[in-house]
Design a protein around this motif. Sequence first.
Motif, short mmCIF file in Angstrom:
data_model
loop_
_atom_site.label_atom_id
_atom_site.label_comp_id
_atom_site.label_asym_id
_atom_site.label_seq_id
_atom_site.Cartn_x
_atom_site.Cartn_y
_atom_site.Cartn_z
N ILE A 79 0.83 -1.20 0.00
CA ILE A 79 0.00 0.00 0.00
C ILE A 79 0.87 1.25 0.00
CG2 ILE A 79 -1.67 1.32 1.38
CD1 ILE A 79 -2.93 -1.36 2.13
N GLU A 80 2.01 1.19 0.66
CA GLU A 80 2.93 2.33 0.66
C GLU A 80 3.39 2.66 -0.76
OE1 GLU A 80 3.02 -0.13 2.75
OE2 GLU A 80 2.65 0.88 4.68
N LYS A 81 3.52 1.63 -1.59
CA LYS A 81 3.93 1.85 -2.97
C LYS A 81 2.78 2.41 -3.81
CE LYS A 81 6.59 -0.36 -6.67
NZ LYS A 81 7.26 -1.60 -7.13
N TRP A 82 1.54 2.13 -3.39
CA TRP A 82 0.37 2.66 -4.10
C TRP A 82 0.19 4.15 -3.87
CZ3 TRP A 82 -4.02 -1.35 -2.68
CH2 TRP A 82 -3.78 -2.56 -3.35
N LEU A 83 0.53 4.60 -2.68
CA LEU A 83 0.16 5.96 -2.26
C LEU A 83 0.58 7.06 -3.23
CD1 LEU A 83 0.68 5.80 1.60
CD2 LEU A 83 -1.47 5.75 0.33
N PRO A 84 1.81 7.05 -3.78
CA PRO A 84 2.16 8.12 -4.73
C PRO A 84 1.22 8.18 -5.94
CG PRO A 84 4.13 6.97 -3.99
CD PRO A 84 2.96 6.18 -3.49
N GLN A 85 0.79 7.00 -6.44
CA GLN A 85 -0.13 6.98 -7.57
C GLN A 85 -1.49 7.56 -7.18
OE1 GLN A 85 0.84 2.63 -8.60
NE2 GLN A 85 0.11 3.46 -10.54
N LEU A 86 -1.98 7.18 -6.01
CA LEU A 86 -3.27 7.68 -5.55
C LEU A 86 -3.25 9.20 -5.41
CD1 LEU A 86 -3.58 4.60 -4.83
CD2 LEU A 86 -4.91 5.35 -2.86
N ILE A 87 -2.15 9.71 -4.84
CA ILE A 87 -2.05 11.15 -4.61
C ILE A 87 -1.87 11.90 -5.92
CG2 ILE A 87 -0.64 12.94 -3.54
CD1 ILE A 87 0.00 10.88 -1.32
N GLU A 88 -1.04 11.36 -6.82
CA GLU A 88 -0.73 12.06 -8.07
C GLU A 88 -1.95 12.15 -8.98
OE1 GLU A 88 2.25 11.66 -11.94
OE2 GLU A 88 2.48 10.32 -10.22
N LEU A 109 -11.67 1.35 -4.00
CA LEU A 109 -12.10 2.71 -3.69
C LEU A 109 -11.07 3.32 -2.76
CD1 LEU A 109 -14.71 1.58 -4.91
CD2 LEU A 109 -15.98 2.90 -3.20
N ALA A 110 -10.56 4.47 -3.14
CA ALA A 110 -9.50 5.10 -2.35
C ALA A 110 -9.91 5.29 -0.90
CB ALA A 110 -9.10 6.44 -2.98
N LYS A 111 -11.19 5.57 -0.68
CA LYS A 111 -11.65 5.81 0.69
C LYS A 111 -11.55 4.55 1.56
CE LYS A 111 -16.56 4.85 -0.15
NZ LYS A 111 -17.95 5.40 -0.09
N ASP A 112 -11.53 3.37 0.93
CA ASP A 112 -11.43 2.14 1.71
C ASP A 112 -10.06 1.98 2.36
OD1 ASP A 112 -14.03 1.39 1.26
OD2 ASP A 112 -13.56 0.14 -0.49
N LEU A 113 -9.08 2.72 1.88
CA LEU A 113 -7.76 2.65 2.50
C LEU A 113 -7.72 3.33 3.86
CD1 LEU A 113 -5.28 3.22 -0.47
CD2 LEU A 113 -5.95 1.09 0.63
N LEU A 114 -8.78 4.06 4.20
CA LEU A 114 -8.85 4.65 5.54
C LEU A 114 -8.83 3.56 6.61
CD1 LEU A 114 -11.52 7.46 4.95
CD2 LEU A 114 -9.04 7.75 5.23
N HIS A 115 -9.40 2.40 6.27
CA HIS A 115 -9.38 1.28 7.21
C HIS A 115 -7.94 0.81 7.47
CE1 HIS A 115 -13.72 0.96 7.04
NE2 HIS A 115 -13.66 0.92 5.72
N TYR A 116 -7.11 0.90 6.43
CA TYR A 116 -5.70 0.50 6.58
C TYR A 116 -4.99 1.42 7.57
CZ TYR A 116 -0.72 0.29 5.55
OH TYR A 116 0.65 0.22 5.67
N PHE A 117 -5.20 2.71 7.45
CA PHE A 117 -4.52 3.65 8.34
C PHE A 117 -5.06 3.57 9.76
CE2 PHE A 117 -3.97 5.53 4.08
CZ PHE A 117 -2.59 5.56 4.06
N HIS A 118 -6.28 3.08 9.90
CA HIS A 118 -6.86 2.91 11.23
C HIS A 118 -6.31 1.67 11.93
CE1 HIS A 118 -9.65 3.08 14.52
NE2 HIS A 118 -10.21 1.93 14.18
#
Length: 278
Positions: A79-88, A109-118
């Motif tokens: 997921i850390e590798k995904w983040l630059p693509q999501l942000i860009e 869905l990008a919003k589903d990654l909120l569960h990961y950070f939680h």
Amino acid sequence: MDDPSKPASWFDRLLNRFTHEPEDREELREQLHAAFERNLMDAEALSMIEGVLSFSEQSVRDVMVQRSQITVLKLEDSIEKWLPQLIETGHSRFPVIGDDKDDIKGILLAKDLLHYFHQPDAFDVKKVLRPVVFVPESKPLNALLRDFRASKTHMAIVVDEYGGVSGLVTIEDVLEEIVGEIDDEHDLEEQEDDIVPVRGGRYRVRATTAIDDFNTFFDSTLPDDEVDTVGGLVMANLGYVPTRGEGLQLDDWHFTVIRADSRRLHALLVERRAAKPS
């Protein structure tokens, strides 16, 4: 034979407003433009009706994002590798693939990654992937819109006759064929062109476009001695900040506000329209 008990459709009601019913779509378009010239509808309404008329004639392949332009996430990546693509990209939905773009595992869905950070330790990306909806390139847009509404999905993967992935289509792509381009905040920031052609010989112009650039693009002679931008020129002539839908004629150009807030203009619809003789 028509059933008199059946309610008239919006299309029938529209036709009844004309004294002479058009024989075909081209004649209908001519009558719509005539109504526009008589100020019976504004430019935005005309553009939307024209979009509706052409909508049923188009298929998914006419509006889809091509395979080479699809932003995908690889399931094997962290997921850390995904983040630059999501942000860009700023997208809200991403196809997640296995070996290649023909091997789509699901939609993230990008919003589903909120569960990961939680709860990162308990997060399993495979459990949050949404099912993939596949549609053929030949599917009519009106049928696709019905499917989107029925299934409450916003994205579909487009496949060719051999089953390979050829593109991607979203509900926004479909709706833009009716209402014109839908810009969100990210789109406005990323858009490079100040002047963008739209249907019917009209142009969407960013309000911050320099008058000098406007004159160069259209070979026009709008004055720039008092203000620098197109939006500033419109406000200077009106004497106030107009709201969406308001219009102004300057020389041979008609400006219609399509986006504004209480303090400034953001975007204008522009078309060449000779001023009526006084």
